[in-house]
Design an enzyme around this catalytic site. Structure first.
Site, PDB file in Angstrom:
ATOM      1  CE  LYS A 123      -1.592  -3.937   3.055  1.00 53.48           C
ATOM      2  NZ  LYS A 123      -1.864  -5.259   2.432  1.00 53.48           N
ATOM      3  CB  SER A 130      -0.879   0.007   1.252  1.00 50.95           C
ATOM      4  OG  SER A 130      -1.459   1.271   1.468  1.00 50.95           O
ATOM      5  CE1 TYR A 158      -3.819  -1.920   4.847  1.00 52.72           C
ATOM      6  CE2 TYR A 158      -2.989   0.280   4.339  1.00 52.72           C
ATOM      7  CZ  TYR A 158      -3.534  -0.924   3.927  1.00 52.72           C
ATOM      8  OH  TYR A 158      -3.798  -1.121   2.593  1.00 52.72           O
TER       9      TYR A 158
END
Length: 303
Positions: free
Chosen positions: A159, A142, A155
């Site tokens: 990632k 991401s 997150y």
């Protein structure tokens, strides 16, 4: 692309990006194991793929632990005789700013994204090496993992870790003919609906079928899940046999290659650096052009 001799597992493929990947792989001829935690979503995806003439089976299991990863690989082998492609797409969000993020918020996201990618890739690598015919590991990164993002400590960390693991696997698996690459998709999904600049357009796309405006597709590189799926098919194909260790962005009308972290400035001093020496040198040497961070806010459509 002809993938008629390939068998793929796509985690988190009951809806969204994962469903687009599984559908595109099947349309190119691959047999697909659809995975989701929700049985109804997984079964619906399988029916959709088979109704279009594709081959697919479901494996309902929450990605994260070793048992789930091994069950996915076993499902592929039992149903179709082999495994050629592992797409580690499954993920969740638990967005909070640092001082409000709980242990569970952090652990649950890292477990699904980072640990789930590791366990699924490991199980796939074991099987692919046993087969001795190469293979493809395609992970999901991401922009948040490349640059950081407000409210996404968990997150972004997961990632970023996936990008690092993918580059490592590209080295470790090269001798076996197994490539490892990371997608960096930007698409209209349940996750991006939480971004105010995208929310209304995601809703319009999903509820009324309204196309995304050019300012999003071209300017932001933001499109539909189907816009991303072509990259998965390409990376799964023989045409991409020499592509490995890369983080590749795609969304809307945009295709991009992300750089790997690297030194951009350096300075040396005889005998090493004291704090005072660093303070004096920083603004005129190493630190004269600080690196940017964070994902730039999307421009409002029409602005």
């Amino acid at each position: 692309m002809d993938l008629s001799n390939k068998v793929a597992v796509v985690t988190g493929s009951g809806q969204g990006l994962g469903l687009a990947y599984a559908t595109a792989l099947a349309a190119a001829g691959a047999a697909v194991v659809v995975n989701d935690v929700d049985a109804a979503s997984a079964d619906r995806a399988v029916r959709q793929i088979t109704a279009a003439g594709g081959r697919a089976v479901a494996e309902v299991v929450p990605v994260g632990g070793t048992e789930a990863a091994e069950a996915l690989v076993s499902r592929a082998v039992d149903a179709f005789g082999r495994l050629d492609v592992m797409v580690t797409n499954a993920g969740i969000l638990r967005d909070r700013v640092l001082w409000k993020m709980s242990d569970d918020d952090f652990d649950s996201v890292v477990d699904v994204h980072l640990r789930g990618t590791f366990t699924c890739a490991r199980a796939a690598a074991v099987r692919m090496r046993e087969q001795g015919e190469g293979g493809r590991i395609i992970t999901a990164c991401s922009p948040a993992g490349q640059r950081g993002n407000f409210g996404q400590t968990n997150y972004a960390a997961a990632k970023a870790g996936i990008a690092a693991m993918t580059r490592t696997w590209a080295m470790e698996l090269a001798k076996a003919g197994i490539t490892a690459n990371a997608l960096v998709p930007v698409a209209a999904t349940g996750m991006t609906r939480t971004i105010p600049a995208f929310a209304a357009h995601v809703d319009a796309l999903e509820t009324r079928g309204e196309p995304l405006p050019d300012q999003l597709r071209k300017g932001e590189g933001f499109g539909t899940p189907e816009d991303v799926a072509g990259l998965v098919v390409y990376l799964a194909s023989d045409a991409a046999s020499d592509v490995t260790g890369q983080c590749i962005g795609i969304g809307g009308d945009k295709l991009a290659l992300w750089s790997h972290p690297q030194e951009v400035n350096s300075a040396y001093t005889e005998g090493g650096w004291s704090a005072d020496a660093i303070a004096a040198a920083w603004p005129v040497s190493v630190g004269r052009e600080p690196q940017t961070y964070g994902i730039p806010a999307p421009k409002p459509v029409g602005a």
